[in-house]
Design a protein around this motif. Sequence first.
Motif, PDB file in Angstrom:
ATOM      1  N   TYR A 124      40.020  45.247  33.255  1.00 12.77           N
ATOM      2  CA  TYR A 124      40.988  44.158  33.194  1.00 12.77           C
ATOM      3  C   TYR A 124      41.467  43.944  31.762  1.00 12.77           C
ATOM      4  O   TYR A 124      42.684  43.865  31.494  1.00 12.77           O
TER       5      TYR A 124
ATOM      6  N   ILE B 266      46.283  42.624  36.911  1.00 13.46           N
ATOM      7  CA  ILE B 266      46.094  41.586  37.934  1.00 13.46           C
ATOM      8  C   ILE B 266      45.047  42.015  38.949  1.00 13.46           C
ATOM      9  O   ILE B 266      44.196  41.220  39.367  1.00 13.46           O
TER      10      ILE B 266
ATOM     11  N   GLY C  61      41.521  41.976  37.246  1.00 12.61           N
ATOM     12  CA  GLY C  61      41.148  40.598  36.949  1.00 12.61           C
ATOM     13  C   GLY C  61      40.783  39.833  38.210  1.00 12.61           C
ATOM     14  O   GLY C  61      39.785  39.091  38.238  1.00 12.61           O
ATOM     15  N   SER C  62      41.556  40.028  39.257  1.00 10.40           N
ATOM     16  CA  SER C  62      41.275  39.351  40.531  1.00 10.40           C
ATOM     17  C   SER C  62      39.999  39.875  41.172  1.00 10.40           C
ATOM     18  O   SER C  62      39.190  39.101  41.704  1.00 10.40           O
TER      19      SER C  62
ATOM     20  N   THR D  94      40.140  33.677  40.924  1.00  7.09           N
ATOM     21  CA  THR D  94      38.758  33.367  40.539  1.00  7.09           C
ATOM     22  C   THR D  94      38.372  31.964  40.972  1.00  7.09           C
ATOM     23  O   THR D  94      37.285  31.738  41.523  1.00  7.09           O
TER      24      THR D  94
ATOM     25  N   GLU E 286      49.510  37.868  34.307  1.00  5.20           N
ATOM     26  CA  GLU E 286      48.304  38.691  34.260  1.00  5.20           C
ATOM     27  C   GLU E 286      47.055  37.854  34.007  1.00  5.20           C
ATOM     28  O   GLU E 286      45.938  38.323  34.217  1.00  5.20           O
TER      29      GLU E 286
ATOM     30  N   PRO F 206      44.878  36.158  38.211  1.00  3.55           N
ATOM     31  CA  PRO F 206      43.418  36.328  38.306  1.00  3.55           C
ATOM     32  C   PRO F 206      42.656  35.016  38.176  1.00  3.55           C
ATOM     33  O   PRO F 206      41.616  34.832  38.831  1.00  3.55           O
TER      34      PRO F 206
END
Length: 574
Positions: free
Chosen positions: A180, A194, A197-198, A261, A253, A257
């Motif tokens: 990420y 993305i 990160g997700s 989260t 970006e 995420p």
Amino acid sequence: MFNIASTKIDKSKISLKEVIVVSVIYLCVISFILRVQLETGFNILTGDRYDGLIENSLLEHWYNVFRGKSAWNIVGYFSPYPNTLGYNDGYFLYGLIASFFRFSGIDIFLSAELVNIVLRTIGYYSFYALCRRCIGLKPFLAITGASIFTLNNNLVLQSGHAQLLSVALSPLLTLLLYRYMLFLTSGNSRKKAILYGSASGILLGSWLLSTFYMAWFFIFFTMILTIFIVLISYWEKRRHNESFIRPSFNAYEIIIPAIVTLLSFLPFLIVYLQSAKKVGVHHFGEVLSYTPRLTNLLNPGDTNFLFGKLSQHYFSIFPPNFQLGGEFMVGFPPVILIVSLVSLIYFFKNSAFTIESVLIRSLLLAVILSLLLMIKFGNHTLWKLVWELVPGAKGMRVTARYALFLNFPITVLVVYFLGKVARYKYKGLTIILACLLIMEQINLGRSQWLNRQEQLNFIKQAEEPPPSCRSFFVSGQRLDESLNKKDDATYNVYAHNVDAMLLSEIFALRTINGFSTFNPSDWDFGFQPHETYISRVDNYINKHHIQTGLCEYDLYTSRWHTHTGISTLPLKVQ
């Protein structure tokens, strides 16, 4: 502040030969870990009569959830309380994996053992990938790191607490976070940034809902690491009179995420915040009693393959109040500590300002600070600051378990240092150290005590509950155990309650019994004194007005009965 994309990464393709070698070593490692299971035909499994069955009941809960028989946040025990998942670790990821095996027709106990194998497999291969793709190590050192991390001397004797095995998710989450940050700071691919990160947020949220200790330790350590990265980067930029690089990324970006989260954290927050309000948190006096001394961290245990006899000889001189056993068996073998100390001197002596040096020095300082925070000196510890200031710290009782997590960053440091040593024509020394580091992680102790066939027989002899039953409690104790353990205090608290927990999930029928990390304030279901057990049950029943549809299961006879509050009468099953 700096561009992580500037780091050097081994982008070479992994050959078939490398895959085969890595997998052969993995089979050797996992075969050693599973030696008791293999010798007994998977009849003796990880865990014991108490914690092992508690875990099995929670895994079966998720199987019932996926079959549509249970609400996700209400486990079978502590009826009629709602939101009872939060009284213990949630085991979500464990249950997800176990349910796959259960739907395949594998029994409840073997499914739980297969979950442990899956976790260790994830840990081994993700650590290997971390070493190869992120750190840029050669296959030999990557295998060394993966083997050290998976064998993990100080986790062997704690494996009966299966939730601690989730430390295996650490390298996987680190990989996702690294990817990420790589795409975020490079600006090469918004979609990949993305995605990674997700994925990181989803894994972390699921981990928290599964095993709180290790997930919290990961967050806590990452927080410390990030602080050091920022401070060292700032200091080095000022010292070298360099301007800060502003990484190029789009707000989406970070925003997307972050939202994913937060949504992933919601189930955990819903369950555990409500439970904390009902049952409270651990008092610091209790936490202090489970905080390790330096002695505990230096003790590899008397069943360690290389240093067991030395440990037994040396640590036997300490008085009993040093608590060298049980939850305090979290010590590191000496070679990895010595190499870590040498790496500390090396990396701070050779401190050129690069992103690589910033990361490694930050990692070293994060490990050192973590160790200082968790050690108890007399009756004083810096962990009190953590307990008071860091959210979630009051939900943990056994501070010593942080050492089990620290095996991950320490192993990363050690194999990275070996990679540096190998570059300076010390390949022979590197090989010797690598072999010693692996061998000292071998622990001949065991945590496999759960007899699978005995537990399967217990379930098979239990008749189906009558259709009129809406909930139940257990009376008596197992016939084949109670005569030998009638004066065993632990047995009289755990055994019948744990049996009720298991049966409640097998029959998807709630029970008032149970035993957990936190119990309801009016829990009073210890079997002793047995003369008052039924009256204490009645007090609970009357308080909660759950007389209607309440059944009694006699563990002594394996039969269901009506409950009158005075005696038990046979209840015909239709």
